[in-house]
Design an enzyme around this catalytic site. Structure first.
Site, PDB file in Angstrom:
ATOM      1  CB  CYS A 156     151.276  68.604   8.291  1.00 53.05           C
ATOM      2  SG  CYS A 156     151.495  68.242   9.665  1.00 53.05           S
ATOM      3  CG  ASP A 157     149.365  71.951   7.861  1.00 54.70           C
ATOM      4  OD1 ASP A 157     148.493  71.670   8.152  1.00 54.70           O
ATOM      5  OD2 ASP A 157     149.690  72.868   8.610  1.00 54.70           O
ATOM      6  CB  CYS A 197     153.597  70.632   9.941  1.00 56.15           C
ATOM      7  SG  CYS A 197     153.866  68.875   9.446  1.00 56.15           S
TER       8      CYS A 197
END
Ligand code: NAP
Length: 315
Positions: free
Chosen positions: A134-135, A131
């Site tokens: 997300c990261d 992701c």
């Protein structure tokens, strides 16, 4: 007793909820891990009709949810852990409750595939990710590799250039399958490099990711490439483990449906990436969700007029 339970809250489940709510079915959506599913982990969505300006994936999902709620859809933030489609009404157990439903729409989507190489599990969430939204931030001014050659690899790779110093896309073939527009954008991005006909055989490091081991599939030559992070975008597996032995699945594990999205048990419908391995777009999943809700509505109307159809479990 619920009229209709919808399992999953990605674009398919949320659109099914909207259509079912507007048909006065007061559907209950059991969301699973997140509202939005994969779209919620997509940074921006540029190809959902009606949004000429890019919209954040999470925001799009939230808007879909609000729209369904406006017409009476209810949401339970829990996960289905057991289903019984062998008897009618159907039974669904979550961590927190037991439900009975006259009809069910399965919209549980798909999960990113893993590489299954040494180091992947060890560094999962600590340098290995599926992701970028997300990261990505954790890789500000760092070097990352992206594995895969499809739309996800290119779209997420482009997104990662906002943070990373360098993004190297590693693909097992010479030709990419990503859309030409994404390929063109990536080729023109000075931060993106490509390594083709190459696979990642392990992820290396001490306490954190420091390198990937690569093998050229043509020459068999092996080498190490230093990197701070590994983003894996190599396709998806349908989330159907719960339905094994209850619904007919195809050889790859996708739910078998007819052209009107009826699964093998009357009263159970499937919508989105849990049955569709070809289109996999937010808009196509949303379309399938609408279709499944319309069919569920017909099924429920018929139930009122005749005896409950015998539920036949697949072999
Ligand atoms: P995908 O199209 O299935 O592509 C997966 C890629 O990973 C392929 O390049 C494949 O290689 C490679 N791969 C598969 N298994 C591998 C393995 N074990 N090791 C190394 N490489 C492996 O998956 P996706 O890119 O996630 O896209 C899924 C669907 O979502 C597609 O229909 C796509 O169009 C859609 N999508 C659309 C958008 C958009 O419209 N902007 C964005 C994201 C995704 P091969 O090419 O050799 O098979």
């Amino acid at each position: 007793m619920e009229n209709l339970i919808i399992l999953g809250a990605g674009p398919a489940g949320l659109t099914a909820a909207l259509y079912a709510a507007r048909a006065n079915l007061s559907p209950l959506v059991i969301t699973g891990n997140s509202v939005g599913g994969q779209i919620a982990t997509t940074d921006i969505v540029e190809n959902f009709p009606g949004f000429p300006e890019p919209i954040g994936g999470m925001e799009l999902a939230e808007r879909m949810k609000q729209q369904a709620e406006r017409f009476g859809a209810r949401f339970e933030f829990d996960e289905a852990i057991e289903v019984n489609f062998r008897q009618h009404p159907f039974q669904i157990r979550t961590y927190g409750a037991e439900h009975e439903a006259k009809a069910v729409i399965v919209a549980t989507g798909a999960t990113p595939r893993r590489l299954n190489v040494p180091g992947e599990q060890e560094f999962w969430g600590r340098g290995v990710s599926v992701c970028a939204t997300c990261d990505g931030f954790f890789f500000t001014d760092k070097e990352v590799v992206v594995v895969g050659g499809g739309d996800s690899a290119f779209q997420e790779g482009l997104f990662l250039t906002r943070y990373a110093r360098r993004v190297t896309i590693i693909h097992r073939r010479e030709q990419f399958r990503a859309q030409p527009i994404l390929q063109e954008r990536a080729r023109h991005n000075p931060k993106i490099g490509f390594i083709t006909e190459t696979v990642v055989t392990s992820i290396l490091g001490e306490g954190r990711v420091q390198a990937v081991r690569l093998r050229n599939v043509k020459t068999e030559e092996e080498r190490e490439l230093p990197t701070d992070g590994v983003f894996i975008f190599i396709g998806y597996e349908p989330n159907t483990a719960l339905f094994r032995g209850q619904l007919e699945l195809d050889e790859a594990g996708y739910i078998r449906v007819n052209e009107r999205l009826h699964a093998s048990v009357p009263g159970v419908f499937a919508a989105g990436e849990v049955h569709d391995r070809w289109f996999r777009q937010a808009i196509t999943s949303a379309g399938f969700g609408a279709m499944a809700a319309m069919e569920a509505e017909k099924f429920l109307a018929e139930l009122e007029h005749r005896r409950i159809p015998t539920a036949v479990a697949p072999r």
